[in-house]
Design a protein around this motif. Structure first.
Motif, PDB file in Angstrom:
ATOM      1  N   ALA A  16      31.023 -19.657  24.353  1.00 30.66           N
ATOM      2  CA  ALA A  16      32.443 -19.903  24.616  1.00 30.66           C
ATOM      3  C   ALA A  16      33.232 -19.936  23.305  1.00 30.66           C
ATOM      4  O   ALA A  16      34.342 -19.400  23.229  1.00 30.66           O
ATOM      5  CB  ALA A  16      32.619 -21.209  25.377  1.00 30.66           C
ATOM      6  N   ALA A  17      32.665 -20.546  22.273  1.00 27.82           N
ATOM      7  CA  ALA A  17      33.353 -20.615  20.979  1.00 27.82           C
ATOM      8  C   ALA A  17      33.510 -19.215  20.381  1.00 27.82           C
ATOM      9  O   ALA A  17      34.589 -18.867  19.883  1.00 27.82           O
ATOM     10  CB  ALA A  17      32.582 -21.519  20.028  1.00 27.82           C
ATOM     11  N   TYR A  18      32.455 -18.422  20.427  1.00 28.89           N
ATOM     12  CA  TYR A  18      32.546 -17.048  19.914  1.00 28.89           C
ATOM     13  C   TYR A  18      33.563 -16.230  20.706  1.00 28.89           C
ATOM     14  O   TYR A  18      34.353 -15.478  20.138  1.00 28.89           O
ATOM     15  CB  TYR A  18      31.182 -16.350  19.963  1.00 28.89           C
ATOM     16  CG  TYR A  18      30.351 -16.569  18.722  1.00 28.89           C
ATOM     17  CD1 TYR A  18      30.600 -15.849  17.562  1.00 28.89           C
ATOM     18  CD2 TYR A  18      29.314 -17.503  18.704  1.00 28.89           C
ATOM     19  CE1 TYR A  18      29.840 -16.043  16.423  1.00 28.89           C
ATOM     20  CE2 TYR A  18      28.555 -17.710  17.565  1.00 28.89           C
ATOM     21  CZ  TYR A  18      28.818 -16.979  16.427  1.00 28.89           C
ATOM     22  OH  TYR A  18      28.085 -17.169  15.305  1.00 28.89           O
ATOM     23  N   ALA A  19      33.561 -16.387  22.023  1.00 29.84           N
ATOM     24  CA  ALA A  19      34.516 -15.648  22.865  1.00 29.84           C
ATOM     25  C   ALA A  19      35.946 -16.061  22.529  1.00 29.84           C
ATOM     26  O   ALA A  19      36.837 -15.202  22.424  1.00 29.84           O
ATOM     27  CB  ALA A  19      34.216 -15.901  24.331  1.00 29.84           C
ATOM     28  N   ALA A  20      36.171 -17.354  22.358  1.00 26.83           N
ATOM     29  CA  ALA A  20      37.515 -17.835  22.024  1.00 26.83           C
ATOM     30  C   ALA A  20      37.979 -17.276  20.691  1.00 26.83           C
ATOM     31  O   ALA A  20      39.131 -16.841  20.553  1.00 26.83           O
ATOM     32  CB  ALA A  20      37.533 -19.363  21.999  1.00 26.83           C
ATOM     33  N   VAL A  21      37.100 -17.259  19.705  1.00 30.72           N
ATOM     34  CA  VAL A  21      37.458 -16.727  18.390  1.00 30.72           C
ATOM     35  C   VAL A  21      37.793 -15.246  18.486  1.00 30.72           C
ATOM     36  O   VAL A  21      38.781 -14.780  17.916  1.00 30.72           O
ATOM     37  CB  VAL A  21      36.325 -16.979  17.370  1.00 30.72           C
ATOM     38  CG1 VAL A  21      36.546 -16.191  16.095  1.00 30.72           C
ATOM     39  CG2 VAL A  21      36.234 -18.467  17.061  1.00 30.72           C
ATOM     40  N   GLN A  25      41.364 -13.511  17.610  1.00 30.01           N
ATOM     41  CA  GLN A  25      41.457 -12.459  16.602  1.00 30.01           C
ATOM     42  C   GLN A  25      42.029 -11.169  17.182  1.00 30.01           C
ATOM     43  O   GLN A  25      42.865 -10.519  16.553  1.00 30.01           O
ATOM     44  CB  GLN A  25      40.079 -12.189  15.994  1.00 30.01           C
ATOM     45  CG  GLN A  25      39.622 -13.295  15.085  1.00 30.01           C
ATOM     46  CD  GLN A  25      38.262 -13.021  14.477  1.00 30.01           C
ATOM     47  OE1 GLN A  25      37.504 -12.177  14.936  1.00 30.01           O
ATOM     48  NE2 GLN A  25      37.942 -13.745  13.417  1.00 30.01           N
ATOM     49  N   LEU A  26      41.601 -10.782  18.368  1.00 33.34           N
ATOM     50  CA  LEU A  26      42.122  -9.557  18.984  1.00 33.34           C
ATOM     51  C   LEU A  26      43.586  -9.724  19.371  1.00 33.34           C
ATOM     52  O   LEU A  26      44.371  -8.771  19.255  1.00 33.34           O
ATOM     53  CB  LEU A  26      41.274  -9.175  20.191  1.00 33.34           C
ATOM     54  CG  LEU A  26      39.855  -8.693  19.861  1.00 33.34           C
ATOM     55  CD1 LEU A  26      39.064  -8.469  21.139  1.00 33.34           C
ATOM     56  CD2 LEU A  26      39.877  -7.441  19.007  1.00 33.34           C
TER      57      LEU A  26
END
Length: 53
Positions: A16-21, A25-26
């Motif tokens: 979830a943290a990676y997806a949020a980042v 960014q996108l």
């Protein structure tokens, strides 16, 4: 005793943290691209207007 990194909740939170980042960014990249295209369009319009006079 749990080995660090094997807890399913830890893995879910990490994903979830990676997806949020990545989403942030996108989103920022899209914002910068939109501003860049608007600036470029404005410059082209100014050049056309200056050339027509």
């Amino acid at each position: 005793m749990m080995v660090p990194g094997t807890d399913p909740m830890f893995h879910r939170h990490l994903v979830a943290a990676y997806a949020a980042v990545w989403i942030i960014q996108l989103g920022y990249l899209a914002y910068v691209g939109k501003k860049w295209f608007a600036e470029r369009r404005g410059e082209n319009a100014a050049k056309k207007k200056a050339g027509a006079e």
